[in-house]
Design a protein around this motif. Structure first.
Motif, PDB file in Angstrom:
ATOM      1  N   VAL A 167       0.838  36.713  -7.291  1.00  5.80           N
ATOM      2  CA  VAL A 167       1.927  35.798  -7.636  1.00  5.80           C
ATOM      3  C   VAL A 167       2.745  36.332  -8.808  1.00  5.80           C
ATOM      4  O   VAL A 167       3.972  36.316  -8.777  1.00  5.80           O
ATOM      5  CB  VAL A 167       1.347  34.401  -7.989  1.00  5.80           C
ATOM      6  CG1 VAL A 167       2.415  33.508  -8.608  1.00  5.80           C
ATOM      7  CG2 VAL A 167       0.769  33.737  -6.742  1.00  5.80           C
ATOM      8  N   ILE A 168       2.068  36.835  -9.853  1.00  2.76           N
ATOM      9  CA  ILE A 168       2.825  37.231 -11.051  1.00  2.76           C
ATOM     10  C   ILE A 168       3.714  38.440 -10.770  1.00  2.76           C
ATOM     11  O   ILE A 168       4.857  38.505 -11.220  1.00  2.76           O
ATOM     12  CB  ILE A 168       1.885  37.452 -12.277  1.00  2.76           C
ATOM     13  CG1 ILE A 168       2.697  37.581 -13.571  1.00  2.76           C
ATOM     14  CG2 ILE A 168       0.946  38.621 -12.088  1.00  2.76           C
ATOM     15  CD1 ILE A 168       3.529  36.364 -13.927  1.00  2.76           C
ATOM     16  N   GLU A 169       3.212  39.401  -9.961  1.00  2.00           N
ATOM     17  CA  GLU A 169       4.046  40.562  -9.607  1.00  2.00           C
ATOM     18  C   GLU A 169       5.266  40.110  -8.800  1.00  2.00           C
ATOM     19  O   GLU A 169       6.367  40.618  -8.978  1.00  2.00           O
ATOM     20  CB  GLU A 169       3.245  41.589  -8.808  1.00  2.00           C
ATOM     21  CG  GLU A 169       2.217  42.359  -9.627  1.00  2.00           C
ATOM     22  CD  GLU A 169       0.908  41.613  -9.854  1.00  2.00           C
ATOM     23  OE1 GLU A 169       0.090  42.107 -10.648  1.00  2.00           O
ATOM     24  OE2 GLU A 169       0.697  40.538  -9.253  1.00  2.00           O
ATOM     25  N   LYS A 184      11.906  38.476 -19.067  1.00  2.00           N
ATOM     26  CA  LYS A 184      11.153  39.678 -19.465  1.00  2.00           C
ATOM     27  C   LYS A 184       9.711  39.368 -19.875  1.00  2.00           C
ATOM     28  O   LYS A 184       8.851  40.230 -19.817  1.00  2.00           O
ATOM     29  CB  LYS A 184      11.849  40.400 -20.633  1.00  2.00           C
ATOM     30  CG  LYS A 184      13.279  40.815 -20.347  1.00  2.00           C
ATOM     31  CD  LYS A 184      13.345  41.861 -19.254  1.00  2.00           C
ATOM     32  CE  LYS A 184      14.783  42.273 -18.974  1.00  2.00           C
ATOM     33  NZ  LYS A 184      15.003  42.671 -17.603  1.00  2.00           N
ATOM     34  N   ASP A 185       9.466  38.138 -20.362  1.00  2.00           N
ATOM     35  CA  ASP A 185       8.136  37.806 -20.884  1.00  2.00           C
ATOM     36  C   ASP A 185       7.315  36.956 -19.917  1.00  2.00           C
ATOM     37  O   ASP A 185       6.404  36.243 -20.325  1.00  2.00           O
ATOM     38  CB  ASP A 185       8.284  37.054 -22.226  1.00  2.00           C
ATOM     39  CG  ASP A 185       8.898  37.937 -23.294  1.00  2.00           C
ATOM     40  OD1 ASP A 185       8.624  39.157 -23.265  1.00  2.00           O
ATOM     41  OD2 ASP A 185       9.648  37.433 -24.147  1.00  2.00           O
ATOM     42  N   ILE A 186       7.633  37.010 -18.646  1.00  2.00           N
ATOM     43  CA  ILE A 186       6.981  36.138 -17.658  1.00  2.00           C
ATOM     44  C   ILE A 186       5.483  36.455 -17.561  1.00  2.00           C
ATOM     45  O   ILE A 186       5.093  37.608 -17.466  1.00  2.00           O
ATOM     46  CB  ILE A 186       7.701  36.269 -16.295  1.00  2.00           C
ATOM     47  CG1 ILE A 186       7.428  35.058 -15.404  1.00  2.00           C
ATOM     48  CG2 ILE A 186       7.404  37.550 -15.583  1.00  2.00           C
ATOM     49  CD1 ILE A 186       8.445  34.881 -14.283  1.00  2.00           C
ATOM     50  N   LYS A 222       8.652  32.251 -21.167  1.00  2.00           N
ATOM     51  CA  LYS A 222       8.873  32.611 -22.578  1.00  2.00           C
ATOM     52  C   LYS A 222       7.539  32.635 -23.305  1.00  2.00           C
ATOM     53  O   LYS A 222       6.649  31.834 -23.026  1.00  2.00           O
ATOM     54  CB  LYS A 222       9.797  31.587 -23.245  1.00  2.00           C
ATOM     55  CG  LYS A 222      11.203  31.591 -22.678  1.00  2.00           C
ATOM     56  CD  LYS A 222      12.133  30.749 -23.504  1.00  2.00           C
ATOM     57  CE  LYS A 222      13.568  30.934 -23.033  1.00  2.00           C
ATOM     58  NZ  LYS A 222      14.501  30.114 -23.810  1.00  2.00           N
ATOM     59  N   ARG A 223       7.434  33.532 -24.293  1.00  2.00           N
ATOM     60  CA  ARG A 223       6.190  33.655 -25.061  1.00  2.00           C
ATOM     61  C   ARG A 223       5.864  32.363 -25.809  1.00  2.00           C
ATOM     62  O   ARG A 223       4.703  32.001 -25.953  1.00  2.00           O
ATOM     63  CB  ARG A 223       6.301  34.811 -26.067  1.00  2.00           C
ATOM     64  CG  ARG A 223       6.210  36.162 -25.408  1.00  2.00           C
ATOM     65  CD  ARG A 223       5.895  37.258 -26.409  1.00  2.00           C
ATOM     66  NE  ARG A 223       6.003  38.573 -25.786  1.00  2.00           N
ATOM     67  CZ  ARG A 223       5.092  39.102 -24.990  1.00  2.00           C
ATOM     68  NH1 ARG A 223       4.005  38.426 -24.707  1.00  2.00           N
ATOM     69  NH2 ARG A 223       5.267  40.299 -24.466  1.00  2.00           N
ATOM     70  N   SER A 224       6.892  31.674 -26.297  1.00  2.00           N
ATOM     71  CA  SER A 224       6.668  30.435 -27.051  1.00  2.00           C
ATOM     72  C   SER A 224       6.001  29.389 -26.157  1.00  2.00           C
ATOM     73  O   SER A 224       5.094  28.672 -26.590  1.00  2.00           O
ATOM     74  CB  SER A 224       7.988  29.898 -27.607  1.00  2.00           C
ATOM     75  OG  SER A 224       8.930  29.741 -26.552  1.00  2.00           O
ATOM     76  N   MET A 225       6.413  29.306 -24.883  1.00  2.00           N
ATOM     77  CA  MET A 225       5.803  28.352 -23.946  1.00  2.00           C
ATOM     78  C   MET A 225       4.366  28.772 -23.614  1.00  2.00           C
ATOM     79  O   MET A 225       3.470  27.939 -23.524  1.00  2.00           O
ATOM     80  CB  MET A 225       6.646  28.264 -22.670  1.00  2.00           C
ATOM     81  CG  MET A 225       6.084  27.315 -21.616  1.00  2.00           C
ATOM     82  SD  MET A 225       5.901  25.592 -22.174  1.00  2.00           S
ATOM     83  CE  MET A 225       7.519  24.926 -21.766  1.00  2.00           C
TER      84      MET A 225
END
Length: 318
Positions: A125-127, A137-139, A158-161
């Motif tokens: 899924v992530i690929e 970019k940060d998925i 996002k990295r924050s999430m």
């Protein structure tokens, strides 16, 4: 008779509009050259076949307004030739999204699709989402589901999430609920299974989990949703801890293994469910409640697939 060679496109000259200035050339070409595999775009950039204002450039070159880009003739994929990731899979995952905002995607993952590549799989899924959302970019995956488990899966854009949800998962901020079809008649009074779980790897490299006093603490809450006589029960499982294979092993430990579970299940029960058309693991993450960074909560639900629904209908008419 020889097969015709795949179509090619001729030389293309592309002019950079002012609003696209500052973009990297690799990202620009990925959006401009629809249908051209990403690997081919990077290959022509590496080989210096793409020219900007008649000169060679590097893939990280940042475009300026008015740049003229020369793209060499490209061999395009045949319609039935696989793209880096099969279009059918990408479309299926895009259609499975149940919620999306600027920082988060929640999808109803189909059974049988791994969340990430590895163990002999090139993709997961992530690929696929890195290809579907190239600008994010940060998925990253927020958490995981077993390959054969279906249902709600969170992907942070996002990295924050990602940080926010990891913190919520470490506490008790995230409420995840699963449905499972289990063997036998689950007693209403059996509301929880509290049993430590220990992970081990078999010689084959396969990961197995067992109830073991030396394992990590694990707690799952259970609730009966529907009974099918003495034969099977549909239960809700709410994992309080997040151990590997937790619900599957806790259901087995409670004396009611999950239908279609090849690792921890019962072959005879699985065969009977398969005879009704249920050729899958009957574990589905159907509800998710998560706290949002700006306050408030997001609640999402995911329906079961057609195979699951049809099997339950047949059980009711048995």
């Amino acid at each position: 008779m020889t097969n015709p060679s795949p179509p090619t496109s001729g030389v293309q000259l592309l002019e950079v509009a002012p609003e696209l200035a500052g973009q990297r050339i690799d990202n620009f070409l990925r959006t401009q050259l629809k249908g051209v595999p990403k690997t081919l775009i990077y290959r022509i950039l590496r080989k210096g076949e793409v020219r900007v204002n008649k000169g060679r450039i590097k893939p990280e070159y940042k475009l300026q307004a008015g740049d003229i880009i020369r793209v060499p003739p490209l061999r395009l994929a045949e319609r039935d030739e696989p793209e880096p990731l099969a279009q059918g899979l990408l479309q299926r995952l895009e259609a499975a999204i149940v919620y999306e905002d600027k920082a988060l995607i929640v999808l109803n993952k189909p059974a049988g699709i791994a969340v990430h590549g590895g163990s002999g799989l090139n993709y997961g899924v992530i690929e696929a989402f890195r290809q579907l959302r190239p600008d994010a970019k940060d998925i990253e995956l927020v958490h995981r589901l077993d390959r054969d488990t279906s249902g709600l899966l969170m992907i942070a854009k996002k990295r924050s999430m990602l940080r926010h949800l990891h913190e919520a998962l470490r506490g008790d901020g995230v409420d995840k609920r699963y449905m499972a079809l289990v063997r036998g008649n689950w007693a209403t009074a059996k509301k929880q299974v509290n049993a430590p779980l220990l992970k081990s790897n078999l010689r084959s490299g396969e990961r197995m989990v067992e109830v073991n006093p030396e394992g990590k603490e694990a707690l799952t809450m259970f609730r009966v949703l529907r009974r099918f006589g003495e034969f099977a029960t549909l239960v809700e499982a709410r994992p309080i801890t997040g151990r590997t294979h937790q619900i599957r092993v806790h259901a087995q430990h409670g004396g009611h293994c999950i239908a279609g579970d090849s690792k921890y299940g019962d072959d005879d029960f699985t065969k009977e469910i398969r005879a009704l058309g249920g050729k899958r693991l009957f574990l589905h993450a159907y509800e998710l409640i998560v706290p949002l960074p700006e306050g408030g909560k997001l609640k999402v639900e995911a329906p079961v697939d057609e195979m699951w629904a049809r099997t339950v209908e047949r059980l009711l008419s048995e």
